[in-house]
Design a protein around this motif. Structure first.
Motif, PDB file in Angstrom:
ATOM      1  N   ALA A  22      31.463   4.997   6.272  1.00 48.85           N
ATOM      2  CA  ALA A  22      30.661   4.856   7.490  1.00 48.85           C
ATOM      3  C   ALA A  22      30.306   3.383   7.678  1.00 48.85           C
ATOM      4  CB  ALA A  22      29.395   5.690   7.367  1.00 48.85           C
ATOM      5  N   ILE A  23      30.301   2.951   8.926  1.00 44.00           N
ATOM      6  CA  ILE A  23      29.920   1.563   9.213  1.00 44.00           C
ATOM      7  C   ILE A  23      28.414   1.437   9.080  1.00 44.00           C
ATOM      8  CG2 ILE A  23      29.858  -0.214  11.003  1.00 44.00           C
ATOM      9  CD1 ILE A  23      32.431   0.977  12.118  1.00 44.00           C
ATOM     10  N   GLN A  24      27.978   0.514   8.254  1.00 43.54           N
ATOM     11  CA  GLN A  24      26.546   0.330   8.022  1.00 43.54           C
ATOM     12  C   GLN A  24      26.134  -1.079   8.432  1.00 43.54           C
ATOM     13  OE1 GLN A  24      25.755   1.249   3.932  1.00 43.54           O
ATOM     14  NE2 GLN A  24      26.024   3.449   4.235  1.00 43.54           N
ATOM     15  N   ARG A  25      24.928  -1.157   8.990  1.00 43.49           N
ATOM     16  CA  ARG A  25      24.380  -2.462   9.362  1.00 43.49           C
ATOM     17  C   ARG A  25      22.875  -2.407   9.241  1.00 43.49           C
ATOM     18  NH1 ARG A  25      22.233  -5.279  13.587  1.00 43.49           N
ATOM     19  NH2 ARG A  25      22.033  -3.380  14.832  1.00 43.49           N
ATOM     20  N   GLN A  26      22.317  -3.332   8.475  1.00 45.74           N
ATOM     21  CA  GLN A  26      20.874  -3.363   8.305  1.00 45.74           C
ATOM     22  C   GLN A  26      20.203  -3.767   9.612  1.00 45.74           C
ATOM     23  OE1 GLN A  26      19.050  -4.395   4.904  1.00 45.74           O
ATOM     24  NE2 GLN A  26      20.517  -3.227   3.764  1.00 45.74           N
ATOM     25  N   PRO A  27      19.051  -3.187   9.932  1.00 42.93           N
ATOM     26  CA  PRO A  27      18.364  -3.552  11.172  1.00 42.93           C
ATOM     27  C   PRO A  27      18.031  -5.043  11.219  1.00 42.93           C
ATOM     28  CG  PRO A  27      17.414  -1.562  10.244  1.00 42.93           C
ATOM     29  CD  PRO A  27      18.357  -2.106   9.218  1.00 42.93           C
TER      30      PRO A  27
END
Length: 604
Positions: A22-27
């Motif tokens: 899954a593509i993850q990106r921290q806020p």
């Protein structure tokens, strides 16, 4: 050849092909100034995917032309490029080049930078999966949001702001070509330090853009003749001390954000930039006198922090001296002494005597040791920053009462009550000194300095600062009398270098032990600001007093700040008595205090 890569992927990962994570990106937390301009980003390094459909066609077109000209034709990989790359990998053990934008996106999202056949095989599988899952525009948008463009700029929007001080949607054809060219090597084609090489690379990009039908030959020829301005330092670089300060507040208010935040702040970026330039230029001008740091804070009459600079260069010295440093205030503390005396019934014309004085075995002296003015008024004593008078006055009105006055109008640090406190031996920050002086500027109301107006997330407001209610802290006639005395400091006293014609200004200089700290704190109607200079190692400077470099820094900064606010007289203030809340008093070792330029620095 492609089947060979798939076989390598199988061998490396087992009987099943690796499933795309899954593509993850921290806020991210994006900070904007009071006009909505971005001043800093904290949190997740990567921005949301770029919406390429909202950009001029030459912006994504430049990247596609130079990075992957068959991007819209392939299904994740370029067979011709892959063939040559695999041959090189089989003979040398390392893969070089031939990566499509989709493959590079897969690497940025999920993989490391190892150049091995195994990693290349997994990259290929992920690229194919990306092409099945997302549109070309989405893949290109993800790539543009993750790619590194040098100078700490991750993502296209950050790069556009960093190098050209404008949003990506407003980049010219030449600017877009320059950013596209950087991707090959952010070091070799650095727009800041390798400007000519960057332009040469951009011209190559322009030629390829013509070949790909992105621009016309006429547009290329016009663009080649342009030399866009590149900002050597980040346009919002001066604001990073301020962003550091409010970021700490946001983290306490929203400890674990699960979505991107937009934080609307009180900062006036023009003021902030002027403060940063003043701090840097004045410290450079006085470098021979062994100063190395400065801080500037400006607060309006409601407590909004309009500028906060905690040093001369955030990149090399990020310690925030405006907020975290605690230094002796020197004679910038004396207004609290005189205010207490005025509240007890003395007036600016009350006669005092400048003569030798000893209090509990401590004998302060003036700058001209052994020289005394004799009978003078309180107003002249403050204007000339006479130490003997301030020390005796503090003893008469009661140092605990002075401590209570200081706390009442905004000083938050522990206040000592030893005899030398009258001359500024209490340790304070530039932020809290400015907060206290703001009460002089706004008619006598205490303010609480703040930098956050609103926090938004996903289109919803999750925090809104309520307009602060007035908190009367100084009554008349003491307030108007003190303001008149502080005006005299700038007209006929030690603050002459800070004066600016055409404005109602008041202020006070301050210098501490062996010239370790130098201050100027001043104000006009509804705007207060303080400047501080010193050394991080707390060693003495070369006879820099508050009357010299800090006063010059204050005037340089205020020459911009005064144009950003209405030209208002310092208000007279309330007539009702102000409440005096309890004060916490802390004892502290002190010694002799005096001030230079009619202020001899106190001895630690």
């Amino acid at each position: 050849m492609i089947s060979e890569l798939a076989a390598l992927a199988l061998a490396a990962q087992g009987p099943e092909l690796p499933r795309m994570p899954a593509i993850q990106r921290q806020p991210q937390i994006t900070y904007v100034d009071r006009s909505g301009a971005v001043i800093g980003v904290r949190g997740g390094r990567y921005a949301p995917p770029v919406d390429v459909n909202r950009l001029p066609k030459h912006v994504p077109g430049a990247i596609v032309a130079i990075e992957d000209r068959r991007f819209y034709e392939h299904t994740g990989f370029d067979p011709r490029g892959m063939a040559s790359a695999v041959v090189g990998g089989l003979t040398g053990g390392r893969m070089r080049g031939a990566s499509t934008i989709t493959q590079q996106t897969a690497r940025l999202l999920f993989l490391n930078q190892d150049r091995t056949l195994e990693r290349k095989a997994i990259e290929l599988v992920y690229a194919v999966e990306l092409e099945k899952t997302y549109s070309k525009a989405q893949i290109l948008g993800m790539y543009m949001s993750r790619a590194y463009f040098g100078a700490g700029a991750y993502g296209y929007e950050a790069a556009a702001q960093r190098y050209f001080n404008k949003p990506a949607a407003k980049l010219s054809i030449k600017e877009a070509a320059m950013l596209a060219g950087v991707l090959k090597s952010p070091v070799n084609y650095d727009p800041i330090n390798q400007y000519e090489a960057c332009l040469e690379r951009a011209n190559l990009v322009l030629d390829v853009m013509v070949e790909n039908g992105v621009i016309t030959a006429a547009e290329r020829d016009k663009a080649k003749g342009q030399k866009p301005r590149v900002w050597k330092t980040a346009p919002n670089g001066a604001a990073q001390y301020f962003v550091d300060w409010v970021d700490g507040e946001v983290r306490r208010m929203v400890p674990k954000p699960n979505r991107d935040l937009i934080v609307e702040t009180t900062l006036d970026q023009a003021m902030e930039r002027a403060a940063g330039e003043a701090a840097k230029s004045v410290v450079a001008r006085y470098k021979a006198q062994a100063t190395d740091q400065a801080a500037i804070v400006a607060i309006d009459g409601q407590g909004r922090v309009r500028a906060l600079v905690g040093g001369t260069d955030h990149a090399t010295a990020p310690y925030n001296r405006a907020v975290n440093a605690r230094r002796q205030a020197g004679s910038a503390w004396k207004p609290f002494v005189y205010l207490t005396a005025l509240e007890q019934g003395r007036t600016p014309t009350t006669e005092v005597v400048d003569e030798p004085v000893t209090i509990n075995g401590w004998s302060p002296s003036n700058y001209d040791a052994g020289s005394y003015l004799g009978p003078i008024t309180l107003e002249l004593a403050l204007a000339k920053s006479v130490n003997t008078v301030a020390a005796r006055l503090a003893d008469e009105v009661g140092r605990p009462n002075i401590a209570a006055t200081a706390r009442r109008i905004g000083i938050q640090s522990a206040v000592n009550t030893d005899p030398a406190m009258a001359l500024g031996t209490t340790l304070v920050s530039p932020l809290e000194m400015t907060q206290a002086y703001a009460a002089f500027s706004n008619g006598g109301n205490r303010v609480q300095a703040y930098g956050i107006e609103r926090i938004r997330s996903g289109g919803q407001v999750i925090y809104q600062k309520r307009p602060p209610a007035p908190v009367p802290a100084i009554a008349n006639p003491a307030l108007s009398e003190l303001n008149q005395m502080m005006r005299t400091v700038m007209v006929a006293g030690t603050g002459g270098r800070a004066a600016a014609p055409g404005y109602d200004l008041a202020g006070k200089t301050g210098t501490t032990s062996d010239y370790k700290d130098a201050w100027f704190c001043g104000y006009t109607g509804y705007l207060a600001s303080c400047t501080w200079m010193g050394r991080d190692d707390a060693k003495p400077m070369g006879r820099i007093s508050g009357a010299t470099a800090p006063a010059e820094m204050w005037r340089q900064f205020m020459s911009t700040a005064l144009k950003r606010v209405p030209n208002q007289a310092i208000p007279v203030g309330p007539a009702a008595p102000a409440p005096a809340p309890p004060v916490q008093v802390a004892s502290q070792q002190t010694a002799e205090d005096s001030d230079q330029a009619a202020e001899e620095p106190p001895t630690d």
